[in-house]
Design a protein around this motif. Structure first.
Motif, short mmCIF file in Angstrom:
data_model
loop_
_atom_site.label_atom_id
_atom_site.label_comp_id
_atom_site.label_asym_id
_atom_site.label_seq_id
_atom_site.Cartn_x
_atom_site.Cartn_y
_atom_site.Cartn_z
N PRO A 76 0.84 -1.19 0.00
CA PRO A 76 0.00 0.00 0.00
C PRO A 76 0.88 1.25 0.00
CG PRO A 76 0.11 -0.94 2.20
CD PRO A 76 0.83 -1.89 1.28
N THR A 77 0.28 2.37 -0.30
CA THR A 77 1.04 3.61 -0.25
C THR A 77 1.04 4.18 1.16
OG1 THR A 77 -0.89 4.92 -0.84
CG2 THR A 77 0.53 4.22 -2.65
N ALA A 78 2.03 5.00 1.43
CA ALA A 78 2.11 5.72 2.70
C ALA A 78 1.73 7.17 2.41
CB ALA A 78 3.52 5.64 3.27
N THR A 79 0.99 7.76 3.32
CA THR A 79 0.54 9.14 3.13
C THR A 79 1.38 10.08 3.98
OG1 THR A 79 -1.70 8.34 2.73
CG2 THR A 79 -1.46 10.66 3.27
N VAL A 80 1.99 11.06 3.31
CA VAL A 80 2.85 12.03 3.98
C VAL A 80 2.26 13.42 3.77
CG1 VAL A 80 5.15 13.06 4.05
CG2 VAL A 80 4.90 10.60 3.68
N LEU A 81 1.93 14.06 4.88
CA LEU A 81 1.44 15.43 4.84
C LEU A 81 2.64 16.37 4.91
CD1 LEU A 81 -1.54 16.99 6.62
CD2 LEU A 81 0.68 18.06 6.86
N VAL A 82 2.72 17.31 3.98
CA VAL A 82 3.82 18.28 3.94
C VAL A 82 3.23 19.66 4.16
CG1 VAL A 82 5.74 19.22 2.60
CG2 VAL A 82 5.07 16.83 2.30
N TYR A 83 3.65 20.31 5.26
CA TYR A 83 3.17 21.66 5.57
C TYR A 83 4.29 22.67 5.41
CZ TYR A 83 2.20 25.76 8.42
OH TYR A 83 2.07 27.05 8.87
N SER A 84 4.07 23.63 4.52
CA SER A 84 4.95 24.78 4.37
C SER A 84 4.19 25.83 3.58
CB SER A 84 6.23 24.42 3.62
OG SER A 84 7.04 25.57 3.46
N ASP A 85 4.38 27.08 3.94
CA ASP A 85 3.78 28.16 3.16
C ASP A 85 4.60 28.42 1.89
OD1 ASP A 85 5.93 29.20 4.71
OD2 ASP A 85 5.17 31.24 4.41
N ASN A 86 5.75 27.78 1.77
CA ASN A 86 6.66 27.98 0.67
C ASN A 86 6.59 26.80 -0.30
OD1 ASN A 86 9.01 28.03 -0.98
ND2 ASN A 86 10.11 29.22 0.55
N ALA A 87 6.11 27.05 -1.51
CA ALA A 87 5.97 25.98 -2.51
C ALA A 87 7.32 25.34 -2.84
CB ALA A 87 5.31 26.52 -3.78
N SER A 88 8.39 26.12 -2.80
CA SER A 88 9.73 25.58 -3.08
C SER A 88 10.15 24.56 -2.02
CB SER A 88 10.74 26.73 -3.15
OG SER A 88 12.04 26.22 -3.29
N THR A 89 9.83 24.83 -0.77
CA THR A 89 10.15 23.88 0.30
C THR A 89 9.36 22.59 0.12
OG1 THR A 89 10.67 25.67 1.82
CG2 THR A 89 10.16 23.53 2.81
N ARG A 90 8.09 22.71 -0.21
CA ARG A 90 7.28 21.51 -0.46
C ARG A 90 7.85 20.71 -1.63
NH1 ARG A 90 3.07 25.41 0.08
NH2 ARG A 90 2.47 25.09 -2.09
N GLU A 91 8.32 21.41 -2.65
CA GLU A 91 8.94 20.73 -3.80
C GLU A 91 10.23 20.03 -3.39
OE1 GLU A 91 10.01 21.62 -8.43
OE2 GLU A 91 10.46 23.20 -6.98
N GLN A 92 11.06 20.66 -2.56
CA GLN A 92 12.29 20.04 -2.08
C GLN A 92 11.98 18.71 -1.38
OE1 GLN A 92 15.04 22.46 0.26
NE2 GLN A 92 14.15 24.28 -0.70
N VAL A 93 10.92 18.69 -0.59
CA VAL A 93 10.53 17.47 0.12
C VAL A 93 10.11 16.39 -0.87
CG1 VAL A 93 8.75 16.48 1.64
CG2 VAL A 93 9.91 18.62 2.28
N ARG A 94 9.30 16.75 -1.84
CA ARG A 94 8.87 15.78 -2.86
C ARG A 94 10.06 15.22 -3.64
NH1 ARG A 94 5.44 19.81 -4.31
NH2 ARG A 94 6.42 19.91 -6.35
N LEU A 95 10.95 16.09 -4.05
CA LEU A 95 12.11 15.65 -4.84
C LEU A 95 13.06 14.80 -4.02
CD1 LEU A 95 12.84 18.89 -6.90
CD2 LEU A 95 11.77 16.77 -7.71
N ALA A 96 13.26 15.14 -2.75
CA ALA A 96 14.16 14.36 -1.89
C ALA A 96 13.59 12.97 -1.62
CB ALA A 96 14.41 15.09 -0.58
N THR A 97 12.28 12.86 -1.59
CA THR A 97 11.63 11.58 -1.31
C THR A 97 11.57 10.70 -2.54
OG1 THR A 97 10.25 12.67 0.34
CG2 THR A 97 9.53 10.50 -0.41
N GLY A 98 11.31 11.29 -3.69
CA GLY A 98 11.09 10.50 -4.89
C GLY A 98 9.79 9.70 -4.74
N ARG A 99 9.74 8.54 -5.37
CA ARG A 99 8.54 7.70 -5.23
C ARG A 99 8.48 7.04 -3.86
NH1 ARG A 99 8.41 4.13 -10.50
NH2 ARG A 99 7.70 2.71 -8.92
N ARG A 100 9.66 6.74 -3.31
CA ARG A 100 9.76 6.16 -1.97
C ARG A 100 11.13 6.52 -1.40
NH1 ARG A 100 9.40 0.07 -3.82
NH2 ARG A 100 7.31 0.53 -3.15
#
Length: 133
Positions: A3-27
């Motif tokens: 199953p997938t894991a759900t990760v909530l990312v909170y930041s008012d900065n879209a660039s920070t949210r993108e950094q988290v997504r890119l650092a994580t990749g698919r898993r």
């Protein structure tokens, strides 16, 4: 299929949210499920989504404005029954004591360093999924 894991990312900065997504990749590691992201830019959105349930890990930006991730972490630990583990993004290593105060399970510094971040996220996912099963 895992199953997938759900990760909530909170930041008012879209660039920070993108950094988290890119650092994580698919898993973040081969022994954890693929990640589905829920992005929130405001505290009310975070609280609404956590109230709905189903979040495995929260990644909170300690530098977010107007509600910083450290205060948000402490609030959800006080208010959300069985709150998910939190990975806090700190502006400076010297803020580690604030991460402890906020009751975050893990913390890394900004900007997001992909290997350090993925390792911390994977560890929290492993612990959460072990409790869930």
């Amino acid at each position: 299929m895992q199953p997938t894991a759900t990760v909530l990312v909170y930041s008012d900065n879209a660039s920070t949210r993108e950094q988290v997504r890119l650092a994580t990749g698919r898993r973040p590691a081969t022994d954890v499920p693929e990640v589905e992201f829920i992005e929130c830019a405001t505290l009310p959105a975070v609280l609404k989504r956590l109230d709905a349930g189903g979040v495995d890990v929260c990644v909170l930006d300690g530098e977010a404005k107007p509600a910083g991730g450290m205060g948000v972490c402490r609030q959800i630990k006080d208010e959300i029954f069985r709150a998910p583990p939190v990975l806090l993004l700190m502006g400076r290593p010297q803020d580690a004591w604030l991460a402890t105060w906020s009751r975050a399970e893990a913390a890394v510094t900004l900007p997001v360093e992909p290997v350090e971040f993925a390792d911390a996220l994977a560890a929290l996912l492993r612990s959460r999924l072990a409790v869930r099963s």
